[in-house]
Motif scaffolding. Sequence first.
Motif, PDB file in Angstrom:
ATOM      1  N   ARG A 184       3.234 -27.399  25.162  1.00 43.07           N
ATOM      2  CA  ARG A 184       3.737 -28.457  26.042  1.00 43.07           C
ATOM      3  C   ARG A 184       2.751 -28.713  27.188  1.00 43.07           C
ATOM      4  O   ARG A 184       2.502 -29.855  27.565  1.00 43.07           O
ATOM      5  CB  ARG A 184       5.111 -28.076  26.592  1.00 43.07           C
ATOM      6  N   VAL A 185       2.206 -27.643  27.747  1.00 40.18           N
ATOM      7  CA  VAL A 185       1.238 -27.800  28.833  1.00 40.18           C
ATOM      8  C   VAL A 185      -0.011 -28.521  28.331  1.00 40.18           C
ATOM      9  O   VAL A 185      -0.527 -29.440  28.981  1.00 40.18           O
ATOM     10  CB  VAL A 185       0.873 -26.422  29.440  1.00 40.18           C
ATOM     11  N   ALA A 186      -0.486 -28.127  27.160  1.00 39.27           N
ATOM     12  CA  ALA A 186      -1.676 -28.766  26.594  1.00 39.27           C
ATOM     13  C   ALA A 186      -1.416 -30.248  26.324  1.00 39.27           C
ATOM     14  O   ALA A 186      -2.255 -31.107  26.614  1.00 39.27           O
ATOM     15  CB  ALA A 186      -2.099 -28.059  25.311  1.00 39.27           C
ATOM     16  N   LYS A 187      -0.234 -30.572  25.788  1.00 37.84           N
ATOM     17  CA  LYS A 187       0.108 -31.980  25.523  1.00 37.84           C
ATOM     18  C   LYS A 187       0.194 -32.761  26.828  1.00 37.84           C
ATOM     19  O   LYS A 187      -0.282 -33.899  26.920  1.00 37.84           O
ATOM     20  CB  LYS A 187       1.422 -32.087  24.758  1.00 37.84           C
ATOM     21  N   SER A 188       0.783 -32.157  27.863  1.00 34.09           N
ATOM     22  CA  SER A 188       0.890 -32.817  29.153  1.00 34.09           C
ATOM     23  C   SER A 188      -0.496 -33.110  29.728  1.00 34.09           C
ATOM     24  O   SER A 188      -0.760 -34.211  30.221  1.00 34.09           O
ATOM     25  CB  SER A 188       1.680 -31.934  30.118  1.00 34.09           C
ATOM     26  N   ALA A 228      -7.423 -16.204  20.649  1.00 33.18           N
ATOM     27  CA  ALA A 228      -6.767 -16.927  21.740  1.00 33.18           C
ATOM     28  C   ALA A 228      -6.132 -18.216  21.227  1.00 33.18           C
ATOM     29  O   ALA A 228      -5.001 -18.555  21.603  1.00 33.18           O
ATOM     30  CB  ALA A 228      -7.773 -17.241  22.844  1.00 33.18           C
ATOM     31  N   ALA A 229      -6.822 -18.945  20.363  1.00 31.49           N
ATOM     32  CA  ALA A 229      -6.280 -20.184  19.799  1.00 31.49           C
ATOM     33  C   ALA A 229      -5.039 -19.894  18.955  1.00 31.49           C
ATOM     34  O   ALA A 229      -4.061 -20.646  18.990  1.00 31.49           O
ATOM     35  CB  ALA A 229      -7.340 -20.888  18.965  1.00 31.49           C
ATOM     36  N   THR A 230      -5.051 -18.801  18.211  1.00 28.67           N
ATOM     37  CA  THR A 230      -3.898 -18.422  17.389  1.00 28.67           C
ATOM     38  C   THR A 230      -2.694 -18.115  18.271  1.00 28.67           C
ATOM     39  O   THR A 230      -1.567 -18.550  17.990  1.00 28.67           O
ATOM     40  CB  THR A 230      -4.247 -17.211  16.509  1.00 28.67           C
ATOM     41  N   MET A 231      -2.912 -17.385  19.367  1.00 24.68           N
ATOM     42  CA  MET A 231      -1.818 -17.058  20.281  1.00 24.68           C
ATOM     43  C   MET A 231      -1.262 -18.327  20.929  1.00 24.68           C
ATOM     44  O   MET A 231      -0.039 -18.484  21.043  1.00 24.68           O
ATOM     45  CB  MET A 231      -2.289 -16.081  21.360  1.00 24.68           C
ATOM     46  N   LEU A 232      -2.123 -19.219  21.342  1.00 25.28           N
ATOM     47  CA  LEU A 232      -1.672 -20.459  21.965  1.00 25.28           C
ATOM     48  C   LEU A 232      -0.935 -21.355  20.976  1.00 25.28           C
ATOM     49  O   LEU A 232       0.012 -22.047  21.345  1.00 25.28           O
ATOM     50  CB  LEU A 232      -2.852 -21.220  22.573  1.00 25.28           C
TER      51      LEU A 232
END
Length: 144
Positions: A23-27, A11-15
């Motif tokens: 961008r969502v994670a940074k936001s 999952a981390a590799t895909m993200l």
Amino acid sequence: MALPVKTLIAAATMLAKDERAQRVAKSLWDKGKDAWDKRQGGRATTADRPATAAGAAAQDASGPTQSGWRRGGDRQLRFQDGQTGDLIRFAYTDEHGLTCQRTVGNWRIVGGQLNGYCLNRKQDENFAVDRIGDWEELSLQADR
């Protein structure tokens, strides 16, 4: 339920490859950081907080009482090493300056620490005596 490590890595590799997810994670990170910084800026410094629990109790004594609570601020807080009790409720200020109400059963004072079973967290806890303010011992018998 715990996820297998291989699933988490996939999952981390895909993200990591998905620009939109980044961008969502940074936001989310930025909003959380802004909220944290705002919270930290509104906190009193250690110089603004009372140095002793007795000072905190005296400061809070003039405030309104909460329904069903007897204020403990009118008496001076002096715990003795070896002192014990059945049930106590107090305001506790942690190392970050956050204050919460705690109710502790089967407590005792050992070396400047109040040790007992915290009814809020449902586990044994240790509290620094100098961070305790506005306390009261509670009766185990129902008021009639």
